[in-house]
Design a protein around this motif. Structure first.
Motif, PDB file in Angstrom:
ATOM      1  N   TYR A  95       0.763  -1.114   0.036  1.00  0.00           N
ATOM      2  CA  TYR A  95       0.031   0.218   0.169  1.00  0.00           C
ATOM      3  C   TYR A  95       1.060   1.334  -0.024  1.00  0.00           C
ATOM      4  CZ  TYR A  95      -4.129  -2.706   1.161  1.00  0.00           C
ATOM      5  OH  TYR A  95      -5.219  -3.560   0.998  1.00  0.00           O
ATOM      6  N   ARG A 100      -2.612   5.572   0.578  1.00  0.00           N
ATOM      7  CA  ARG A 100      -3.216   4.630   1.267  1.00  0.00           C
ATOM      8  C   ARG A 100      -3.925   3.608   0.338  1.00  0.00           C
ATOM      9  NH1 ARG A 100      -1.946   4.026   6.987  1.00  0.00           N
ATOM     10  NH2 ARG A 100      -1.058   6.027   7.449  1.00  0.00           N
ATOM     11  N   ARG A 101      -3.499   3.489  -0.829  1.00  0.00           N
ATOM     12  CA  ARG A 101      -4.094   2.638  -2.085  1.00  0.00           C
ATOM     13  C   ARG A 101      -3.199   1.631  -2.430  1.00  0.00           C
ATOM     14  NH1 ARG A 101      -5.988   7.756  -5.657  1.00  0.00           N
ATOM     15  NH2 ARG A 101      -4.023   8.511  -5.254  1.00  0.00           N
ATOM     16  N   PRO A 102      -3.736   0.649  -2.779  1.00  0.00           N
ATOM     17  CA  PRO A 102      -2.880  -0.539  -3.078  1.00  0.00           C
ATOM     18  C   PRO A 102      -1.930  -0.206  -4.214  1.00  0.00           C
ATOM     19  CG  PRO A 102      -5.421  -1.191  -3.277  1.00  0.00           C
ATOM     20  CD  PRO A 102      -5.310   0.127  -2.767  1.00  0.00           C
ATOM     21  N   ASN A 103      -0.871  -0.840  -4.306  1.00  0.00           N
ATOM     22  CA  ASN A 103       0.135  -0.546  -5.139  1.00  0.00           C
ATOM     23  C   ASN A 103       0.301  -2.001  -5.947  1.00  0.00           C
ATOM     24  OD1 ASN A 103       2.384  -0.222  -6.894  1.00  0.00           O
ATOM     25  ND2 ASN A 103       2.974   1.712  -5.700  1.00  0.00           N
ATOM     26  N   ASN A 133      -1.112  -5.041   6.379  1.00  0.00           N
ATOM     27  CA  ASN A 133      -0.367  -4.073   6.020  1.00  0.00           C
ATOM     28  C   ASN A 133      -0.881  -2.679   6.755  1.00  0.00           C
ATOM     29  OD1 ASN A 133       1.008  -1.956   4.810  1.00  0.00           O
ATOM     30  ND2 ASN A 133       1.702  -3.172   3.029  1.00  0.00           N
ATOM     31  N   TYR A 135      -0.380   0.231   6.395  1.00  0.00           N
ATOM     32  CA  TYR A 135      -0.566   1.325   5.450  1.00  0.00           C
ATOM     33  C   TYR A 135      -2.151   1.233   4.746  1.00  0.00           C
ATOM     34  CZ  TYR A 135       4.376   2.897   5.912  1.00  0.00           C
ATOM     35  OH  TYR A 135       5.376   3.304   6.553  1.00  0.00           O
ATOM     36  N   ARG A 136      -2.733   0.312   5.004  1.00  0.00           N
ATOM     37  CA  ARG A 136      -4.056  -0.200   4.609  1.00  0.00           C
ATOM     38  C   ARG A 136      -4.916   0.994   5.169  1.00  0.00           C
ATOM     39  NH1 ARG A 136      -5.922  -6.391   3.875  1.00  0.00           N
ATOM     40  NH2 ARG A 136      -7.951  -5.071   4.082  1.00  0.00           N
TER      41      ARG A 136
END
Length: 171
Positions: A95, A100-103, A133, A135-136
């Protein structure tokens, strides 16, 4: 740790205790699982080694789905004289720490919690290791779900998941 007998070894009646491997990675390519492996890893020589370690093949996964990997791990445990159970580890995706978006481009391997949780349900030797994670955007809910679903641990791989454990935003 055994879900059925409170921790006694099923083969020896408790004489040596229950031996649990707490670090077993599982994988999938997305056949009925939501798992993903980056094209770079799928085309890497290491992928063939991983398949061999799981006693399976691309063809078998295509026919039976990613769950065949979990079945093979359970079969290996059933044949083991030394290890009674294993914690299978999910692996959350990368993320972005700011958005905070999935990468997806930076995610090498993604093994959803739900896949591991659901597949181990019919295998009493297997235990659920979740991955969240930090950062989610929904990290609190994901941790609560892992707790509610009886995960026995939460796993991070900071180098793979691009997590900075010293980041004040996740402490």
């Amino acid at each position: 740790m055994n879900r059925e007998n409170g921790g006694a070894c099923p083969r020896t009646g408790g004489s040596r205790g229950y031996v649990l491997d707490m670090h077993v990675h599982v994988a999938g390519i997305g056949v009925g699982s939501g798992c993903r492996i980056s094209p770079k890893l799928l085309n890497n020589w290491r992928y063939a080694l991983y398949l061999r370690a799981f006693s399976t093949s691309r063809e078998e996964i295509a026919r039976h789905g990613d769950a065949i990997v979990i079945r093979r791990i359970d079969e290996s445990l059933a044949a083991s004289r030394l290890v009674d159970g294993a914690v299978l580890l999910a692996l959350d995706q990368v993320y972005d720490p700011v958005s905070r978006r999935p990468n997806h481009e930076r995610t090498e391997v993604f093994i959803p919690n739900e896949f591991v949780r659901d597949e181990i349900a019919s295998h009493p030797r297997l235990h659920y290791g979740a991955s969240v994670n930090p950062y989610r955007p929904d990290w609190r809910e994901a941790l609560q779900a892992a707790h509610d679903d009886r995960a026995v641990l939460i796993k991070w791989l900071p180098a793979i998941q691009h997590i900075d454990p010293s980041d004040p935003a996740i402490i």
